[in-house]
Motif scaffolding. Structure first.
Motif, PDB file in Angstrom:
ATOM      1  N   LEU A   1       0.843  -1.197   0.000  1.00  0.00           N
ATOM      2  CA  LEU A   1       0.000   0.000   0.000  1.00  0.00           C
ATOM      3  C   LEU A   1       0.878   1.247   0.000  1.00  0.00           C
ATOM      4  N   PRO A   2       0.327   2.377  -0.424  1.00  0.00           N
ATOM      5  CA  PRO A   2       1.035   3.648  -0.271  1.00  0.00           C
ATOM      6  C   PRO A   2       0.876   4.183   1.146  1.00  0.00           C
ATOM      7  N   VAL A   3       1.579   5.272   1.436  1.00  0.00           N
ATOM      8  CA  VAL A   3       1.503   5.938   2.734  1.00  0.00           C
ATOM      9  C   VAL A   3       0.837   7.294   2.550  1.00  0.00           C
ATOM     10  N   LEU A   4      -0.034   7.643   3.507  1.00  0.00           N
ATOM     11  CA  LEU A   4      -0.636   8.969   3.550  1.00  0.00           C
ATOM     12  C   LEU A   4      -0.179   9.652   4.837  1.00  0.00           C
ATOM     13  N   PHE A   5       0.416  10.826   4.697  1.00  0.00           N
ATOM     14  CA  PHE A   5       0.954  11.612   5.805  1.00  0.00           C
ATOM     15  C   PHE A   5      -0.088  12.676   6.147  1.00  0.00           C
ATOM     16  N   TYR A   6      -0.611  12.655   7.381  1.00  0.00           N
ATOM     17  CA  TYR A   6      -1.615  13.628   7.801  1.00  0.00           C
ATOM     18  C   TYR A   6      -1.046  14.536   8.877  1.00  0.00           C
ATOM     19  N   GLU A   7      -1.207  15.839   8.679  1.00  0.00           N
ATOM     20  CA  GLU A   7      -0.777  16.840   9.642  1.00  0.00           C
ATOM     21  C   GLU A   7      -1.916  17.833   9.822  1.00  0.00           C
TER      22      GLU A   7
ATOM     23  N   ILE B   1       4.853   9.969  -1.230  1.00  0.00           N
ATOM     24  CA  ILE B   1       3.918   9.809  -0.118  1.00  0.00           C
ATOM     25  C   ILE B   1       2.832  10.875  -0.222  1.00  0.00           C
ATOM     26  N   GLY B   2       1.577  10.481  -0.018  1.00  0.00           N
ATOM     27  CA  GLY B   2       0.485  11.436  -0.033  1.00  0.00           C
ATOM     28  C   GLY B   2       0.527  12.346   1.181  1.00  0.00           C
ATOM     29  N   TYR B   3      -0.015  13.557   1.028  1.00  0.00           N
ATOM     30  CA  TYR B   3       0.041  14.535   2.118  1.00  0.00           C
ATOM     31  C   TYR B   3      -1.292  15.247   2.248  1.00  0.00           C
ATOM     32  N   VAL B   4      -1.847  15.211   3.471  1.00  0.00           N
ATOM     33  CA  VAL B   4      -3.032  15.991   3.806  1.00  0.00           C
ATOM     34  C   VAL B   4      -2.672  16.923   4.951  1.00  0.00           C
TER      35      VAL B   4
ATOM     36  N   ARG C   1       3.930   4.245  -4.669  1.00  0.00           N
ATOM     37  CA  ARG C   1       3.730   5.689  -4.649  1.00  0.00           C
ATOM     38  C   ARG C   1       2.254   6.034  -4.479  1.00  0.00           C
ATOM     39  N   TRP C   2       2.028   7.181  -3.872  1.00  0.00           N
ATOM     40  CA  TRP C   2       0.664   7.697  -3.740  1.00  0.00           C
ATOM     41  C   TRP C   2       0.202   8.211  -5.098  1.00  0.00           C
ATOM     42  N   LYS C   3      -0.934   7.702  -5.597  1.00  0.00           N
ATOM     43  CA  LYS C   3      -1.458   8.122  -6.897  1.00  0.00           C
ATOM     44  C   LYS C   3      -2.894   8.612  -6.819  1.00  0.00           C
ATOM     45  N   ALA C   4      -3.533   8.452  -5.692  1.00  0.00           N
ATOM     46  CA  ALA C   4      -4.942   8.839  -5.560  1.00  0.00           C
ATOM     47  C   ALA C   4      -5.075  10.352  -5.407  1.00  0.00           C
ATOM     48  N   PRO C   5      -6.255  10.881  -5.677  1.00  0.00           N
ATOM     49  CA  PRO C   5      -6.493  12.311  -5.440  1.00  0.00           C
ATOM     50  C   PRO C   5      -6.383  12.636  -3.942  1.00  0.00           C
ATOM     51  N   ILE C   6      -5.961  13.830  -3.638  1.00  0.00           N
ATOM     52  CA  ILE C   6      -5.895  14.287  -2.244  1.00  0.00           C
ATOM     53  C   ILE C   6      -7.298  14.712  -1.816  1.00  0.00           C
TER      54      ILE C   6
END
Length: 461
Positions: free
Chosen positions: A41-47, A80-83, A179-184
């Protein structure tokens, strides 16, 4: 932190960056990457940043926001995805973490003993139906390696020295395999340098505390300060660190507190630079590792008592009880102290440094705290005032180091001294002693200049 199973058919592994707002030498993020790689799976970084933390204000908000572009750029490079979610008002949603967790296989976050992270880690895990994993990435040696509260530096130092060879080494972040490929998600708030002021202004926070005259947030700025310390100050540190006007310290405490740089990477680079340039790193690493990790050890085992006099050693509580009724003359109100309106020009300058820079030099902060004890009606009021002023103005406040430094003024990690009024057997610091040991005149001129011009001649340009 709970017994929930991994979610099947999840979209990512979620890393919740509460305290370690960085992509380098971050063991919690590294664990999220390892887990994601195992699960393919990819990683999503939330801050997140909310308006509702204690004494939320422009200074702290701006410092955090200044770090967001660095984080976004680094995560993009890593795949990595970022929110980033900025909750500006009470009307905006307060369930973003739970929305993100509903699609995650697991949640990884920071193990941290104080402030919001400690509260979240106590109450959130049981509300989730996925594993909640807390990883220590704040110290060089994990807090859990010390199984009890240590009494003082001399008790923790030999334990650290035994463990240090296993931990004081470069840490390489793993590479995400997916890699993160999905929409944010639509609630992500992009942050750019030209938006800082407008974003802060739209938040329901205290707008009376301006940004620091001296410090700007972000990993890039943290690295610049580390580089400056290595090239200019490390060679002077042992001799001049207790001279505020000499500016021989690293000034990294705001960046360490917000996790924009890690203690491990700082310690490794200091040790390496010292060896390469035939300098001593012993004095700096004593502060960065032994003293700082003693503070984390205290905060870990004191829990909610980090803001209480009840956690002090028996000898301290006995001497304070014996002198609780001693006459205090003069006494100052919290408002007078906050405004730096005392008869003591050195103390007033230290308070103004806090008001302007958002940080007090460590040696003068000890004097600052001792005088607040002397001028407050009660010991508890003195403690409350110190915490209040740090919460409101200090970029390195709400930190294990802050709480420990404040309580050191009340005898924590210290020893009994000669008995005197008000202080009992607590260590005393005098005006004449500060004048004798430090270049007070240069410090007073420096703070006066910042106050008059709004510019700090020692800000890192």
């Amino acid at each position: 932190m709970n017994d929930a199973p991994l979610r099947r058919n999840a979209q990512y592994v979620l890393y919740w960056s509460q305290m370690n707002r960085r992509t380098t030498a971050n063991h919690a993020l590294a664990h999220a990457i390892h887990l994601a790689n195992q699960l393919k799976l990819p990683v999503l970084f939330y801050e997140g940043l909310t308006y509702s933390y204690r004494q939320a204000n422009d200074r702290i908000h701006r410092f955090v926001l200044e770090g967001v572009p660095d984080t976004a750029a680094a995560l993009e490079t890593m795949g990595i995805g970022y929110v980033f979610y900025l909750r500006q008002t009470p009307q905006q949603p307060n369930d973003i973490l739970y929305r993100l967790a509903s699609k995650a296989a697991a949640l990884v976050t920071d193990d941290y003993p104080t402030f919001i992270a400690a509260a979240h880690n106590a109450r959130v895990p049981q509300k989730l139906d996925i594993p909640y994993l807390a990883v220590d990435s704040s110290c060089v040696i994990p807090m859990s390696k010390f199984e009890k509260r240590e009494y003082a530096a001399y008790t923790i130092r030999p334990k650290i020295q035994r463990l240090l060879p296993s931990y004081l080494k470069p840490f390489e972040m793993p590479r995400p395999h997916f890699r993160w490929k999905a929409p944010i998600p639509e609630f992500h708030v992009p942050v750019h340098a030209d938006q800082f002021a407008a974003l802060v202004a739209a938040c329901a926070i205290d707008h009376s505390v301006p940004a620091s005259t001296t410090f700007r947030g972000g990993a890039t700025e943290a690295r610049r300060r580390l580089r400056s310390f290595l090239t200019r100050n490390l060679k002077r540190y042992a001799k001049e660190r207790n001279q505020p006007a000499a500016h021989a310290t690293s000034n990294l405490s705001p960046y360490l507190h917000f996790g924009m740089i890690g203690a491990l990477e700082v310690a490794v680079e200091v040790q390496s630079w010292a060896a390469e340039h035939d300098l001593s790193s012993v004095e700096y690493l004593e502060e960065m590792i032994v003293r700082r990790e003693l503070a984390f050890n205290f905060a870990r085992y004191a829990g909610e008592q980090v803001e209480s006099l009840s956690c002090l050693p028996d000898w301290v509580r006995h001497t304070l009880a014996a002198h609780a009724g001693d006459e205090r003359d003069p006494q100052y109100t919290r408002a007078q102290l906050e405004a730096a309106a005392t008869y003591d020009d050195i103390w007033n300058a230290t308070q103004k440094e806090l008001l302007l820079r958002g940080k007090i030099h460590g040696y003068y902060r000890m004097y600052w705290g001792k005088k607040i004890i002397e001028w407050s009606p009660t010991y508890q009021e003195a403690l409350d005032t110190m915490i209040f002023l740090h919460d409101r103005y200090a970029l390195d406040g709400r930190d294990p180091n802050t709480y420990t430094g404040i309580l050191w003024c009340f005898g924590l990690h210290d020893r009994p001294w000669v008995e005197r009024p008000i202080f009992g057997m607590l260590r005393y610091m005098s005006y004449d002693g500060i004048k004798r040991k430090t270049d007070v005149a240069s410090y007073l001129r420096e703070i006066a200049y910042i106050e008059q011009t709004g510019k700090d001649p020692f800000a890192l340009e």
